[in-house]
Each structure stands twice: as C-alpha cells, then as structure tokens.
Design a protein around this motif. Structure first.
Motif, PDB file in Angstrom:
ATOM      1  N   MET A 147       0.850  -1.180   0.000  1.00  0.00           N
ATOM      2  CA  MET A 147       0.000   0.000   0.000  1.00  0.00           C
ATOM      3  C   MET A 147       0.889   1.234   0.000  1.00  0.00           C
ATOM      4  O   MET A 147       1.846   1.318   0.765  1.00  0.00           O
ATOM      5  CB  MET A 147      -0.885  -0.040   1.254  1.00  0.00           C
ATOM      6  CG  MET A 147      -1.843   1.083   1.391  1.00  0.00           C
ATOM      7  SD  MET A 147      -3.127   0.969   0.154  1.00  0.00           S
ATOM      8  CE  MET A 147      -3.504   2.644  -0.086  1.00  0.00           C
ATOM      9  N   LYS A 148       0.544   2.183  -0.846  1.00  0.00           N
ATOM     10  CA  LYS A 148       1.300   3.436  -0.950  1.00  0.00           C
ATOM     11  C   LYS A 148       0.366   4.632  -0.812  1.00  0.00           C
ATOM     12  O   LYS A 148      -0.817   4.537  -1.108  1.00  0.00           O
ATOM     13  CB  LYS A 148       1.998   3.527  -2.307  1.00  0.00           C
ATOM     14  CG  LYS A 148       3.025   2.459  -2.544  1.00  0.00           C
ATOM     15  CD  LYS A 148       3.649   2.628  -3.917  1.00  0.00           C
ATOM     16  CE  LYS A 148       4.644   1.510  -4.176  1.00  0.00           C
ATOM     17  NZ  LYS A 148       5.282   1.645  -5.476  1.00  0.00           N
ATOM     18  N   ASN A 149       0.949   5.755  -0.394  1.00  0.00           N
ATOM     19  CA  ASN A 149       0.195   7.002  -0.295  1.00  0.00           C
ATOM     20  C   ASN A 149       1.162   8.175  -0.420  1.00  0.00           C
ATOM     21  O   ASN A 149       2.340   8.059  -0.078  1.00  0.00           O
ATOM     22  CB  ASN A 149      -0.535   7.079   1.052  1.00  0.00           C
ATOM     23  CG  ASN A 149      -1.527   8.215   1.102  1.00  0.00           C
ATOM     24  OD1 ASN A 149      -2.426   8.307   0.273  1.00  0.00           O
ATOM     25  ND2 ASN A 149      -1.373   9.099   2.056  1.00  0.00           N
ATOM     26  N   VAL A 150       0.655   9.296  -0.920  1.00  0.00           N
ATOM     27  CA  VAL A 150       1.438  10.529  -0.994  1.00  0.00           C
ATOM     28  C   VAL A 150       0.718  11.579  -0.156  1.00  0.00           C
ATOM     29  O   VAL A 150      -0.466  11.835  -0.354  1.00  0.00           O
ATOM     30  CB  VAL A 150       1.616  11.019  -2.443  1.00  0.00           C
ATOM     31  CG1 VAL A 150       2.378  12.342  -2.479  1.00  0.00           C
ATOM     32  CG2 VAL A 150       2.315   9.965  -3.287  1.00  0.00           C
ATOM     33  N   TYR A 151       1.453  12.163   0.796  1.00  0.00           N
ATOM     34  CA  TYR A 151       0.921  13.168   1.708  1.00  0.00           C
ATOM     35  C   TYR A 151       1.655  14.470   1.429  1.00  0.00           C
ATOM     36  O   TYR A 151       2.883  14.514   1.474  1.00  0.00           O
ATOM     37  CB  TYR A 151       1.146  12.694   3.150  1.00  0.00           C
ATOM     38  CG  TYR A 151       0.716  13.658   4.219  1.00  0.00           C
ATOM     39  CD1 TYR A 151      -0.619  13.997   4.390  1.00  0.00           C
ATOM     40  CD2 TYR A 151       1.645  14.217   5.081  1.00  0.00           C
ATOM     41  CE1 TYR A 151      -1.006  14.876   5.393  1.00  0.00           C
ATOM     42  CE2 TYR A 151       1.273  15.086   6.085  1.00  0.00           C
ATOM     43  CZ  TYR A 151      -0.057  15.405   6.232  1.00  0.00           C
ATOM     44  OH  TYR A 151      -0.440  16.273   7.223  1.00  0.00           O
ATOM     45  N   SER A 152       0.925  15.534   1.106  1.00  0.00           N
ATOM     46  CA  SER A 152       1.543  16.813   0.743  1.00  0.00           C
ATOM     47  C   SER A 152       1.593  17.771   1.933  1.00  0.00           C
ATOM     48  O   SER A 152       0.654  17.839   2.724  1.00  0.00           O
ATOM     49  CB  SER A 152       0.752  17.469  -0.387  1.00  0.00           C
ATOM     50  OG  SER A 152       0.808  16.664  -1.535  1.00  0.00           O
ATOM     51  N   ILE A 153       2.702  18.512   2.003  1.00  0.00           N
ATOM     52  CA  ILE A 153       2.936  19.451   3.096  1.00  0.00           C
ATOM     53  C   ILE A 153       3.453  20.761   2.519  1.00  0.00           C
ATOM     54  O   ILE A 153       4.259  20.763   1.593  1.00  0.00           O
ATOM     55  CB  ILE A 153       4.030  18.906   4.050  1.00  0.00           C
ATOM     56  CG1 ILE A 153       3.614  17.585   4.657  1.00  0.00           C
ATOM     57  CG2 ILE A 153       4.378  19.918   5.129  1.00  0.00           C
ATOM     58  CD1 ILE A 153       4.771  16.808   5.236  1.00  0.00           C
ATOM     59  N   LYS A 154       3.005  21.868   3.102  1.00  0.00           N
ATOM     60  CA  LYS A 154       3.622  23.164   2.848  1.00  0.00           C
ATOM     61  C   LYS A 154       4.271  23.575   4.165  1.00  0.00           C
ATOM     62  O   LYS A 154       3.599  23.659   5.198  1.00  0.00           O
ATOM     63  CB  LYS A 154       2.609  24.208   2.410  1.00  0.00           C
ATOM     64  CG  LYS A 154       3.248  25.560   2.113  1.00  0.00           C
ATOM     65  CD  LYS A 154       2.222  26.563   1.627  1.00  0.00           C
ATOM     66  CE  LYS A 154       2.894  27.899   1.333  1.00  0.00           C
ATOM     67  NZ  LYS A 154       1.927  28.897   0.856  1.00  0.00           N
ATOM     68  N   VAL A 155       5.571  23.790   4.138  1.00  0.00           N
ATOM     69  CA  VAL A 155       6.301  24.149   5.351  1.00  0.00           C
ATOM     70  C   VAL A 155       5.813  25.519   5.835  1.00  0.00           C
ATOM     71  O   VAL A 155       5.828  26.493   5.077  1.00  0.00           O
ATOM     72  CB  VAL A 155       7.823  24.181   5.093  1.00  0.00           C
ATOM     73  CG1 VAL A 155       8.563  24.658   6.336  1.00  0.00           C
ATOM     74  CG2 VAL A 155       8.329  22.813   4.651  1.00  0.00           C
ATOM     75  N   VAL A 156       5.383  25.569   7.091  1.00  0.00           N
ATOM     76  CA  VAL A 156       4.954  26.838   7.688  1.00  0.00           C
ATOM     77  C   VAL A 156       6.096  27.394   8.539  1.00  0.00           C
ATOM     78  O   VAL A 156       7.036  26.679   8.901  1.00  0.00           O
ATOM     79  CB  VAL A 156       3.661  26.673   8.525  1.00  0.00           C
ATOM     80  CG1 VAL A 156       2.503  26.224   7.647  1.00  0.00           C
ATOM     81  CG2 VAL A 156       3.866  25.718   9.679  1.00  0.00           C
ATOM     82  N   PHE A 157       6.013  28.670   8.850  1.00  0.00           N
ATOM     83  CA  PHE A 157       7.079  29.350   9.586  1.00  0.00           C
ATOM     84  C   PHE A 157       7.402  28.644  10.901  1.00  0.00           C
ATOM     85  O   PHE A 157       8.555  28.508  11.288  1.00  0.00           O
ATOM     86  CB  PHE A 157       6.703  30.817   9.819  1.00  0.00           C
ATOM     87  CG  PHE A 157       7.797  31.607  10.479  1.00  0.00           C
ATOM     88  CD1 PHE A 157       8.905  32.026   9.755  1.00  0.00           C
ATOM     89  CD2 PHE A 157       7.725  31.926  11.828  1.00  0.00           C
ATOM     90  CE1 PHE A 157       9.918  32.746  10.357  1.00  0.00           C
ATOM     91  CE2 PHE A 157       8.735  32.654  12.440  1.00  0.00           C
ATOM     92  CZ  PHE A 157       9.844  33.054  11.699  1.00  0.00           C
ATOM     93  N   GLY A 158       6.372  28.180  11.596  1.00  0.00           N
ATOM     94  CA  GLY A 158       6.561  27.508  12.883  1.00  0.00           C
ATOM     95  C   GLY A 158       7.293  26.179  12.785  1.00  0.00           C
ATOM     96  O   GLY A 158       7.715  25.639  13.800  1.00  0.00           O
ATOM     97  N   ASP A 159       7.444  25.636  11.571  1.00  0.00           N
ATOM     98  CA  ASP A 159       8.195  24.390  11.374  1.00  0.00           C
ATOM     99  C   ASP A 159       9.702  24.623  11.333  1.00  0.00           C
ATOM    100  O   ASP A 159      10.473  23.669  11.337  1.00  0.00           O
ATOM    101  CB  ASP A 159       7.791  23.711  10.053  1.00  0.00           C
ATOM    102  CG  ASP A 159       6.362  23.198  10.052  1.00  0.00           C
ATOM    103  OD1 ASP A 159       5.830  22.893  11.129  1.00  0.00           O
ATOM    104  OD2 ASP A 159       5.783  23.096   8.947  1.00  0.00           O
TER     105      ASP A 159
END
Length: 135
Positions: free
Chosen positions: A1-13
């Motif tokens: 099983m595969k999945n792609v999870y998208s993230i936008k880096v926020v300043f707090g990261d």
C-alpha cells in the motif's frame, strides 16, 4: 500500500536558522502513516474507538539529505514495506520536486487497549488484506 501526503512548510516548522527543525519530519511521518492507514483500512481514531486498537511507535529513523525552508512544498511518499504478525513497517521518502530531501521509517505495533494497558496483538486478516498483505 502506498500514499502521498503533501505538506507546505509553515514558519513555525523552522528553527532560528530558517531550516525545518528535525522533529517535524517525525511529526510528518506520523501524519503520513495515519493518512495511509485511513486510505487503506480506516481512520486511526475509528480504529481506536471501534476496535480498541492503537498503533504505537516501536522504532523510528530519519536520514536528512538536504534542508527544507519556509513555504517549501514537500511530498511524503509512504509505503508499507513489511507486515509481520504484530507489527507494521512504513517507509517514508520526502520529496521536494524530484529531489529526495529525507527518508526514514517507522515500525509500529498493532496494540489492543481492551485490557487497559496496550498489548501487541495479531493483525487481523481483514486489516492485512486492506493494507496490501494477503496471506
């Protein structure tokens, strides 16, 4: 099983140097695993409420290849690579465009809370099949 999870880096990261602070990769792996289990079988909250099952971490690892910064777009490509009797191994590859910026894995127990304290139990056949491991 595969999945792609998208993230936008926020300043707090990010840390004082403007680079993503390393614990965030572990947080994102956790979120990516939850998304993967949800897509394949059921949500982690539903698993806990309906079946008294939790997925505690037993081992985790991450190798960093290049830094991420505020507002970078990142994809976490996650895949279940091993399913034993009571544990799951999920590999994660972090990509910014075509570049791999980090990779890692999690090993999680399939644990029942039915008797109070978590105890690893055998992964049921319906879950094994849903997660892509028919035996």
């Amino acid at each position: 099983m595969k999945n792609v999870y998208s993230i936008k880096v926020v300043f707090g990261d990010t840390d004082a140097a403007g680079i993503v602070f390393y614990p965030n990769y572990y947080r994102w792996m956790d979120q990516a695993t939850h998304e993967l289990v949800n897509k394949a079988y059921m949500s982690v909250s539903q698993l806990q409420k309906e079946k008294d099952i939790i997925l505690p971490l037993v081992e985790t690892f991450c190798q960093f290849k290049s830094p991420l910064f505020f507002e970078d777009q990142v994809e976490v490509h996650s895949q279940i690579v091993e399913l034993k009797n009571k544990v799951i191994k999920v590999e994660h590859v972090f990509k910014k465009g075509d570049n791999i910026v980090a990779s890692g894995y999690e090993i999680r127990a399939w644990a029942s809370q039915a008797e109070g304290a978590p105890k690893a139990v055998s992964i049921p056949q319906d879950a094994r099949a849903a997660l892509g491991f028919n035996e």
